[in-house]
Design a protein around this motif. Structure first.
Motif, PDB file in Angstrom:
ATOM      1  N   GLY A 146       0.830  -1.213   0.000  1.00 55.60           N
ATOM      2  CA  GLY A 146       0.000   0.000   0.000  1.00 55.60           C
ATOM      3  C   GLY A 146       0.861   1.259   0.000  1.00 55.60           C
ATOM      4  O   GLY A 146       2.080   1.204  -0.226  1.00 55.60           O
ATOM      5  N   ASP A 147       0.230   2.398   0.285  1.00 54.44           N
ATOM      6  CA  ASP A 147       0.927   3.686   0.222  1.00 54.44           C
ATOM      7  C   ASP A 147       2.121   3.745   1.177  1.00 54.44           C
ATOM      8  O   ASP A 147       3.180   4.285   0.833  1.00 54.44           O
ATOM      9  N   ASP A 148       1.955   3.183   2.397  1.00 52.27           N
ATOM     10  CA  ASP A 148       3.059   3.239   3.366  1.00 52.27           C
ATOM     11  C   ASP A 148       4.252   2.436   2.864  1.00 52.27           C
ATOM     12  O   ASP A 148       5.403   2.857   2.997  1.00 52.27           O
ATOM     13  N   ALA A 149       3.963   1.273   2.283  1.00 47.50           N
ATOM     14  CA  ALA A 149       5.055   0.434   1.764  1.00 47.50           C
ATOM     15  C   ALA A 149       5.767   1.156   0.618  1.00 47.50           C
ATOM     16  O   ALA A 149       6.997   1.232   0.587  1.00 47.50           O
ATOM     17  N   ASN A 179       4.370  -9.144   6.411  1.00 42.30           N
ATOM     18  CA  ASN A 179       4.051 -10.536   6.068  1.00 42.30           C
ATOM     19  C   ASN A 179       3.275 -10.623   4.736  1.00 42.30           C
ATOM     20  O   ASN A 179       2.140 -10.146   4.646  1.00 42.30           O
ATOM     21  N   THR A 180       3.877 -11.236   3.736  1.00 42.08           N
ATOM     22  CA  THR A 180       3.236 -11.320   2.417  1.00 42.08           C
ATOM     23  C   THR A 180       1.853 -11.977   2.490  1.00 42.08           C
ATOM     24  O   THR A 180       0.991 -11.705   1.658  1.00 42.08           O
ATOM     25  N   ARG A 181       1.664 -12.854   3.475  1.00 38.45           N
ATOM     26  CA  ARG A 181       0.386 -13.581   3.564  1.00 38.45           C
ATOM     27  C   ARG A 181      -0.724 -12.700   4.130  1.00 38.45           C
ATOM     28  O   ARG A 181      -1.858 -13.151   4.300  1.00 38.45           O
ATOM     29  N   MET A 182      -0.397 -11.418   4.437  1.00 39.02           N
ATOM     30  CA  MET A 182      -1.433 -10.486   4.878  1.00 39.02           C
ATOM     31  C   MET A 182      -2.099  -9.808   3.690  1.00 39.02           C
ATOM     32  O   MET A 182      -3.026  -9.020   3.870  1.00 39.02           O
ATOM     33  N   THR A 183      -1.608 -10.070   2.470  1.00 36.95           N
ATOM     34  CA  THR A 183      -2.377  -9.621   1.305  1.00 36.95           C
ATOM     35  C   THR A 183      -3.072 -10.831   0.684  1.00 36.95           C
ATOM     36  O   THR A 183      -2.484 -11.912   0.594  1.00 36.95           O
ATOM     37  N   ASP A 184      -4.342 -10.618   0.284  1.00 34.09           N
ATOM     38  CA  ASP A 184      -5.123 -11.727  -0.282  1.00 34.09           C
ATOM     39  C   ASP A 184      -4.510 -12.238  -1.583  1.00 34.09           C
ATOM     40  O   ASP A 184      -4.799 -13.341  -2.019  1.00 34.09           O
ATOM     41  N   ASP A 185      -3.681 -11.414  -2.227  1.00 29.04           N
ATOM     42  CA  ASP A 185      -3.111 -11.810  -3.513  1.00 29.04           C
ATOM     43  C   ASP A 185      -2.037 -12.888  -3.378  1.00 29.04           C
ATOM     44  O   ASP A 185      -1.693 -13.556  -4.352  1.00 29.04           O
ATOM     45  N   SER A 200      -1.492  -9.813 -10.614  1.00 26.83           N
ATOM     46  CA  SER A 200      -2.172  -9.401  -9.376  1.00 26.83           C
ATOM     47  C   SER A 200      -1.799  -7.960  -9.027  1.00 26.83           C
ATOM     48  O   SER A 200      -0.745  -7.459  -9.443  1.00 26.83           O
ATOM     49  N   ASP A 201      -2.639  -7.304  -8.229  1.00 31.16           N
ATOM     50  CA  ASP A 201      -2.340  -5.928  -7.808  1.00 31.16           C
ATOM     51  C   ASP A 201      -1.011  -5.885  -7.042  1.00 31.16           C
ATOM     52  O   ASP A 201      -0.233  -4.944  -7.193  1.00 31.16           O
ATOM     53  N   PHE A 202      -0.795  -6.898  -6.222  1.00 33.42           N
ATOM     54  CA  PHE A 202       0.419  -6.981  -5.405  1.00 33.42           C
ATOM     55  C   PHE A 202       1.665  -6.889  -6.298  1.00 33.42           C
ATOM     56  O   PHE A 202       2.533  -6.021  -6.109  1.00 33.42           O
ATOM     57  N   VAL A 203       1.747  -7.752  -7.299  1.00 30.79           N
ATOM     58  CA  VAL A 203       2.931  -7.790  -8.158  1.00 30.79           C
ATOM     59  C   VAL A 203       2.976  -6.567  -9.070  1.00 30.79           C
ATOM     60  O   VAL A 203       4.024  -5.932  -9.222  1.00 30.79           O
ATOM     61  N   GLU A 204       1.820  -6.200  -9.621  1.00 31.31           N
ATOM     62  CA  GLU A 204       1.814  -5.066 -10.560  1.00 31.31           C
ATOM     63  C   GLU A 204       2.152  -3.744  -9.878  1.00 31.31           C
ATOM     64  O   GLU A 204       2.693  -2.838 -10.506  1.00 31.31           O
ATOM     65  N   THR A 205       1.844  -3.650  -8.588  1.00 30.50           N
ATOM     66  CA  THR A 205       2.136  -2.401  -7.864  1.00 30.50           C
ATOM     67  C   THR A 205       3.607  -2.339  -7.443  1.00 30.50           C
ATOM     68  O   THR A 205       4.261  -1.305  -7.568  1.00 30.50           O
ATOM     69  N   LEU A 206       4.115  -3.448  -6.928  1.00 34.38           N
ATOM     70  CA  LEU A 206       5.493  -3.415  -6.385  1.00 34.38           C
ATOM     71  C   LEU A 206       6.571  -3.492  -7.469  1.00 34.38           C
ATOM     72  O   LEU A 206       7.604  -2.820  -7.374  1.00 34.38           O
ATOM     73  N   LYS A 241       3.520 -22.082  -4.932  1.00 33.13           N
ATOM     74  CA  LYS A 241       3.269 -21.191  -6.083  1.00 33.13           C
ATOM     75  C   LYS A 241       2.544 -19.948  -5.594  1.00 33.13           C
ATOM     76  O   LYS A 241       1.390 -19.699  -5.958  1.00 33.13           O
ATOM     77  N   HIS A 242       3.195 -19.191  -4.718  1.00 28.21           N
ATOM     78  CA  HIS A 242       2.575 -17.986  -4.184  1.00 28.21           C
ATOM     79  C   HIS A 242       3.114 -16.760  -4.929  1.00 28.21           C
ATOM     80  O   HIS A 242       4.195 -16.804  -5.522  1.00 28.21           O
ATOM     81  N   ALA A 243       2.358 -15.647  -4.867  1.00 24.08           N
ATOM     82  CA  ALA A 243       2.682 -14.474  -5.695  1.00 24.08           C
ATOM     83  C   ALA A 243       4.118 -13.989  -5.491  1.00 24.08           C
ATOM     84  O   ALA A 243       4.837 -13.719  -6.454  1.00 24.08           O
TER      85      ALA A 243
END
Ligand SMILES: Nc1ncnc2c1ncn2[C@@H]1O[C@H](COP(=O)(O)OP(=O)(O)O)[C@@H](O)[C@H]1O
Ligand SMILES: O=C(OP(=O)(O)O)[C@H](O)COP(=O)(O)O
Length: 409
Positions: free
Chosen positions: A94-97, A114-120, A133-139, A157-159
């Motif tokens: 998110g914005d803070d990260a 913790n990566t497992r705190m995002t649903d992606d 995913s939003d996670f990968v596309e954002t970071l 096979k996690h994001a």
């Protein structure tokens, strides 16, 4: 051997996104220091000292479990081991990260939440889906390169493990590199002399898988632990009694036929315990020869000292020894004789040696042995077994594809 790029290939002054595996035991909410921190600290220190801007991803536990925690404590433990400050931000992407990532200077290190705190993160999906995913596309656009050091999570096979290699040039960290080389050595490497595999622990299916996959690479299997007792049962001895445990009858019921056929087909390669240890009436260790057992009435907690005396010369005469699983309940000193006796014999030889399998490597520290006396002590559980049995490790396959220029560069 398949190859991937390593930190030796990483260009200078990169913004690097690094995946570690800091998943650790937790007691009363307190994260327990362990080998994963000291090993990954070497990768982190190397990247920081080279002047890269470093953001770290890792996971802890699984949602819904007591061990599912923030990584705040992990940042402090990693700081102690790495000798460089590891800052922490309680945000995954998110914005803070993003603000914290953009604030990194050369040599700075930041641990994301913790990566497992995002649903992606968690759904087991194909890399292409994770990459979208939003996670990968954002970071991903915030970085020049992705480093995967999380060998012990490479079967997932996690994001964070398979999504980023499709978006960024990807490299193996030092832990990934050393674990991969050591754990695939049994399948890839030609040894001149005898290869011995010590198999024990609590999971019969792991032992069956290893024996089926490696019987052409291994000259001798030395058995112990719960798995060893199940094989003794297949050989006709009345052992494997569940006294306050659920380790024997359930696994026997589910695997009896396979255990019998694995033993029958490899009888010449397999050495079973000739004596076993149990808790005597006075609470002290007692031993009995398996040939003297008449009925199945007691539980055994270690191989006997006669068996250790038979296993030691086999180890001494080996060119390579691989260990998967403990030979007894080594956490109780009375029943550590088998595991410690075998590990000390390996430490005393110059053979190529790899020790792995969940808890087994803990015995090395617990009983004052030095890691330096082994070629490699693995910090992986499930991934180690998959490497031994030749099952694919998706995150590593992507590092190889990235190096071969098949995907993002
Ligand atoms: N005879 C036995 N009875 C009960 N537990 C055993 C026995 N032998 C070994 N163990 C347990 O097996 C565990 C080691 O398992 P490990 O090496 O992690 O392999 P696995 O992954 O198969 O559990 C140890 O914690 C040890 O206490
Ligand atoms: O600790 C791990 O695996 P391991 O218990 O097989 O060594 C990895 O961090 C994977 O964790 P997971 O099994 O919750 O996906």
């Amino acid at each position: 051997m398949s190859t991937f790029r390593t930190l030796d290939d990483l260009p200078a002054e990169q913004r690097v996104l690094v995946r570690l595996d800091l998943n650790s035991p937790v007691e009363d909410g307190v994260v327990q220091d362990n080998r994963r921190f000291s090993r990954h600290a070497e990768t982190v220190a190397e990247l920081a000292e080279a002047g890269h801007r470093v953001a770290l991803m890792a996971h802890q536990g699984r949602p819904g479990r007591d061990t599912f925690l923030s990584l705040e404590q992990h940042a402090d433990i990693l700081t102690e081991h790495a000798g460089v400050d590891v800052d922490f931000v309680a945000d995954t992407f998110g914005d803070d990260a993003l603000a914290a990532v953009r604030d990194l200077d050369a040599g700075d290190v930041l641990l994301l939440e913790n990566t497992r705190m995002t649903d992606d993160e968690l759904p087991e999906k194909e890399p292409e889906e994770h990459a979208d995913s939003d996670f990968v596309e954002t970071l991903a656009p915030e970085f020049d390169a992705y480093v995967n050091d999380a060998y012990s999570a490479a079967h997932r096979k996690h994001a964070s493990l398979v999504g980023f290699p499709l978006r960024l040039p990807s490299y193996a960290g030092r832990v990934m590199q050393t674990e991969y080389e050591a754990n695939t050595a049994i399948a890839e490497r030609e040894f001149d002399g005898d290869v011995t595999m010590v198999v024990g622990g609590t999971k019969a299916t792991d032992v069956i898988g290893v024996m089926e996959a490696l019987d052409e690479k291994v000259d001798r299997f030395l058995l112990g632990g719960v798995a060893g007792e199940l094989f003794l049962r297949a050989a006709g001895y009345p052992v494997g009694e569940d006294v306050e445990t659920d380790l024997f009858d359930g696994q026997w019921g589910a695997n009896e036929e396979t255990i019998r056929s694995v033993l029958d087909e490899r009888r010449d390669q397999v050495t079973l315990a000739t004596d076993l240890a149990f808790e005597g009436a006075d609470g002290a260790r007692d031993e009995v020869a398996v040939g003297d057992l008449i009925e199945k009435t007691q539980s055994f907690l270690d191989i006997g000292s006669g068996t250790v005396a038979e296993y030691v010369p086999v180890i001494r005469d080996s060119e390579a020894v691989f260990v998967k699983g403990a030979l007894g309940v080594f956490e109780d000193e009375r029943f550590s004789v088998g595991t410690v006796g075998v590990l000390e014999a390996i430490a005393d030889t110059d053979c190529f040696s790899v020790v792995g399998g969940g808890d087994t490597s803990r015995a090395i520290t617990m009983y004052g042995m030095s890691e330096d006396d082994f070629s490699h002590v693995s910090i992986a559980g499930g991934a180690y077994i998959r490497a031994l049995t030749g099952e694919p490790l998706p995150a590593i396959e992507l590092l190889v594809s990235s190096a071969e220029g098949e995907i993002a560069d």
